[in-house]
Design a protein around this motif. Structure first.
Motif, short mmCIF file in Angstrom:
data_model
loop_
_atom_site.label_atom_id
_atom_site.label_comp_id
_atom_site.label_asym_id
_atom_site.label_seq_id
_atom_site.Cartn_x
_atom_site.Cartn_y
_atom_site.Cartn_z
N TYR A 1 0.75 -1.32 0.01
CA TYR A 1 0.02 -0.11 -0.04
C TYR A 1 0.89 1.11 0.02
O TYR A 1 2.02 1.23 0.65
CB TYR A 1 -1.05 0.16 1.13
CG TYR A 1 -1.73 -1.24 1.50
CD1 TYR A 1 -3.06 -1.33 0.64
CD2 TYR A 1 -1.59 -2.29 2.33
CE1 TYR A 1 -3.76 -2.53 0.89
CE2 TYR A 1 -2.19 -3.22 2.36
CZ TYR A 1 -3.43 -3.46 1.62
OH TYR A 1 -4.15 -4.62 1.52
N ASN B 1 -2.23 1.76 10.00
CA ASN B 1 -3.65 1.21 9.70
C ASN B 1 -4.58 2.15 10.09
O ASN B 1 -5.90 1.86 9.85
CB ASN B 1 -3.80 -0.18 9.63
CG ASN B 1 -3.04 -0.92 9.18
OD1 ASN B 1 -2.05 -1.24 9.46
ND2 ASN B 1 -3.60 -1.53 7.84
N ILE C 1 -10.42 7.94 1.63
CA ILE C 1 -9.82 6.87 2.76
C ILE C 1 -8.81 6.09 1.94
O ILE C 1 -9.38 5.19 1.00
CB ILE C 1 -10.91 6.10 3.31
CG1 ILE C 1 -11.86 6.74 3.80
CG2 ILE C 1 -10.23 5.20 4.55
CD1 ILE C 1 -11.41 7.98 5.01
N ALA D 1 -6.36 2.79 1.00
CA ALA D 1 -6.81 1.27 1.20
C ALA D 1 -6.27 0.64 2.44
O ALA D 1 -6.83 -0.34 2.77
CB ALA D 1 -6.29 0.61 -0.40
N ILE E 1 -6.16 1.46 5.48
CA ILE E 1 -6.70 2.04 6.68
C ILE E 1 -7.78 1.10 7.23
O ILE E 1 -8.79 0.55 6.55
CB ILE E 1 -7.37 3.33 6.54
CG1 ILE E 1 -6.47 4.33 6.11
CG2 ILE E 1 -8.34 3.77 7.76
CD1 ILE E 1 -5.42 4.51 7.17
N TRP E 2 -7.70 0.63 8.58
CA TRP E 2 -8.60 -0.15 9.10
C TRP E 2 -9.37 0.66 10.29
O TRP E 2 -10.36 0.36 10.73
CB TRP E 2 -7.60 -1.15 10.17
CG TRP E 2 -7.30 -2.46 9.27
CD1 TRP E 2 -6.74 -2.39 7.83
CD2 TRP E 2 -7.25 -3.86 9.74
NE1 TRP E 2 -6.22 -3.59 7.51
CE2 TRP E 2 -6.57 -4.30 8.49
CE3 TRP E 2 -7.37 -4.32 10.76
CZ2 TRP E 2 -6.26 -5.85 8.51
CZ3 TRP E 2 -6.95 -6.01 10.76
CH2 TRP E 2 -6.56 -6.59 9.80
N LEU F 1 -10.59 4.43 11.43
CA LEU F 1 -10.92 5.75 11.13
C LEU F 1 -11.78 6.41 12.06
O LEU F 1 -12.60 6.21 12.75
CB LEU F 1 -11.79 5.58 9.75
CG LEU F 1 -12.17 6.90 9.07
CD1 LEU F 1 -11.13 7.68 8.53
CD2 LEU F 1 -13.03 6.49 7.82
N PHE G 1 -14.91 5.99 0.39
CA PHE G 1 -14.66 4.72 0.64
C PHE G 1 -14.38 3.66 -0.46
O PHE G 1 -14.27 2.40 -0.29
CB PHE G 1 -15.99 4.17 1.36
CG PHE G 1 -16.34 4.86 2.68
CD1 PHE G 1 -15.26 4.71 3.94
CD2 PHE G 1 -17.36 5.67 2.72
CE1 PHE G 1 -15.64 5.46 5.12
CE2 PHE G 1 -17.46 6.63 3.89
CZ PHE G 1 -16.73 6.21 5.13
N ASN H 1 -12.00 2.80 -2.15
CA ASN H 1 -10.76 1.66 -1.87
C ASN H 1 -10.52 1.49 -0.53
O ASN H 1 -9.63 0.49 -0.20
CB ASN H 1 -9.61 2.60 -2.11
CG ASN H 1 -9.44 3.36 -3.58
OD1 ASN H 1 -9.55 2.27 -4.52
ND2 ASN H 1 -8.92 4.52 -3.80
N ALA H 2 -11.27 1.79 0.56
CA ALA H 2 -11.35 1.57 1.82
C ALA H 2 -12.03 0.04 2.07
O ALA H 2 -12.95 -0.09 2.91
CB ALA H 2 -11.84 2.51 2.65
N LEU I 1 -11.77 -1.72 6.15
CA LEU I 1 -12.05 -0.94 7.30
C LEU I 1 -12.99 -1.74 8.50
O LEU I 1 -13.56 -2.59 8.01
CB LEU I 1 -13.12 0.21 7.05
CG LEU I 1 -12.45 1.46 6.59
CD1 LEU I 1 -13.50 2.37 6.06
CD2 LEU I 1 -11.76 2.23 7.65
#
Length: 352
Positions: free
Chosen positions: A38, A54, A69, A71, A73-74, A76, A91, A93-94, A97
């Protein structure tokens, strides 16, 4: 008169941990070597901690919309902003999450794009407290474990909104505008693993229908509930913590053995209209009855076993387990009756 308080450490541990799971850390499921797949882009409005790649912190920034956001990121954090809408574009690419905190924004139901939440398929924790919601948003991600919707304007719960949320363990709806009519017999259908249900500070006059059978904690403080139906707790045999403070319960509104339930360890009935202590079970450990209309306490009458049997049990027998009894704010005068101490050998604190 107050005996020295010594709270059960085991009970505190249960309260703080048994029904709320610790957030899964990224290191448990994602090897750090995979982070290189990433890019480390960071929205300019937000903060991206290098040692926690993340997580994305966009809280307290005066934001009016959600930024794109990344990709990776877990977790937020978007609380304390001016966000009015939740759209699909940020969202895109997220896909990883797990946790979204959108507390204290200006989000309305019309501002939530249709289907946007349900597409976040890995989401476990959704925080939407202190917004402008008028109904529970739907549809929701099927994998959710915690849903926090306190301090909104919710008066409606769409039919079937919880039907697929089998993993949900906590549902917080306190401080909303729910009436009895909003809670139908099938409202909570599908919540097979729910452990904590908070409907405190709404406008309920009756005990809610069809509480999920696995519920451990039921919070109904600050409503206008007057009656406990006969055998109500038979349907929720695991309920351990029950809060009914600040309601309108009277002696006539409680069945003879309404609270004589072996699963209940902590019973809170403060600020009601009771004139006597209702029958309790020998397994009860904490009893809050302050600020009612109780004038006297008869240990022989409230003891779950006969006083003669209680004397024979001694310190190590099958004695009633009550450890904490709160009676202040009534019309009771000290001293504490001796038969109370004889019955409840484990009692550590009495507040009159």
């Amino acid at each position: 008169m107050t005996l020295k308080v010594c709270t059960s450490l085991l009970l505190l541990f249960l309260i703080n941990s048994v029904w709320t799971r610790t957030v899964r850390q990224v290191y448990d499921e994602l090897d750090p070597e995979h982070w290189s797949h990433y890019t480390f882009e960071c929205p300019r409005e937000c903060f991206c901690p290098p040692n926690f790649p993340n997580a994305l912190y966009c809280d307290n920034k005066g934001l009016k919309e959600i930024p794109a956001i990344p990709a990776r990121i877990w977790y937020l954090y978007l609380q304390n902003n001016l966000i009015e809408t939740i759209s699909e574009k940020p969202f895109a690419n997220a896909t990883h999450l797990r946790w979204i905190n959108l507390n204290k924004n200006k989000i309305t139901n019309t501002g939530i794009e249709s289907g946007v939440l349900s597409k976040l398929k890995r989401l476990l924790y959704l925080f939407l407290e202190d917004n402008e919601l008028e109904e529970v948003p739907a549809p929701l991600p099927v994998g959710l474990e915690q849903l926090r919707l306190a301090r909104n304007k919710i008066s409606r719960i769409p039919e079937g909104v919880f039907s697929n949320l089998e993993n949900l363990t906590m549902l917080d709806l306190h401080h909303n505008s729910l009436l009895d009519s909003a809670l139908q017999s099938d409202t909570f259908q599908g919540l097979n693993n729910l452990m904590q249900l908070n409907i405190a500070k709404n406008s309920l006059k009756k005990m809610p229908l069809s509480i999920p059978a696995n519920t451990l904690q039921l919070f109904l403080d600050n409503n206008s509930i007057e009656v406990i139906p006969e055998n109500y707790f038979t349907a929720i045999p695991k309920v351990t913590f029950l809060r009914l403070n600040y309601n309108k319960l009277s002696d006539d509104g409680i069945p003879p053995n309404g609270f004589n339930v072996s699963s209940i360890l902590d019973l809170q009935l403060s600020h009601n209209q009771l004139t006597k202590i209702p029958p309790i079970n020998a397994q009860l450990e904490h009893l809050h009855l302050d600020h009612n209309r109780i004038k006297s306490v008869n240990g022989t009458q409230i003891c779950p076993v006969s006083i003669a049997v209680a004397e024979d049990y001694g310190l190590y027998g099958n004695t009633p387990r009550l450890r904490y009894l709160r009676l202040d704010g009534n019309e009771i005068q000290p001293p504490i009756p001796l038969d109370i101490m004889i019955c409840f050998r484990l009692l550590q604190a009495v507040i009159i």
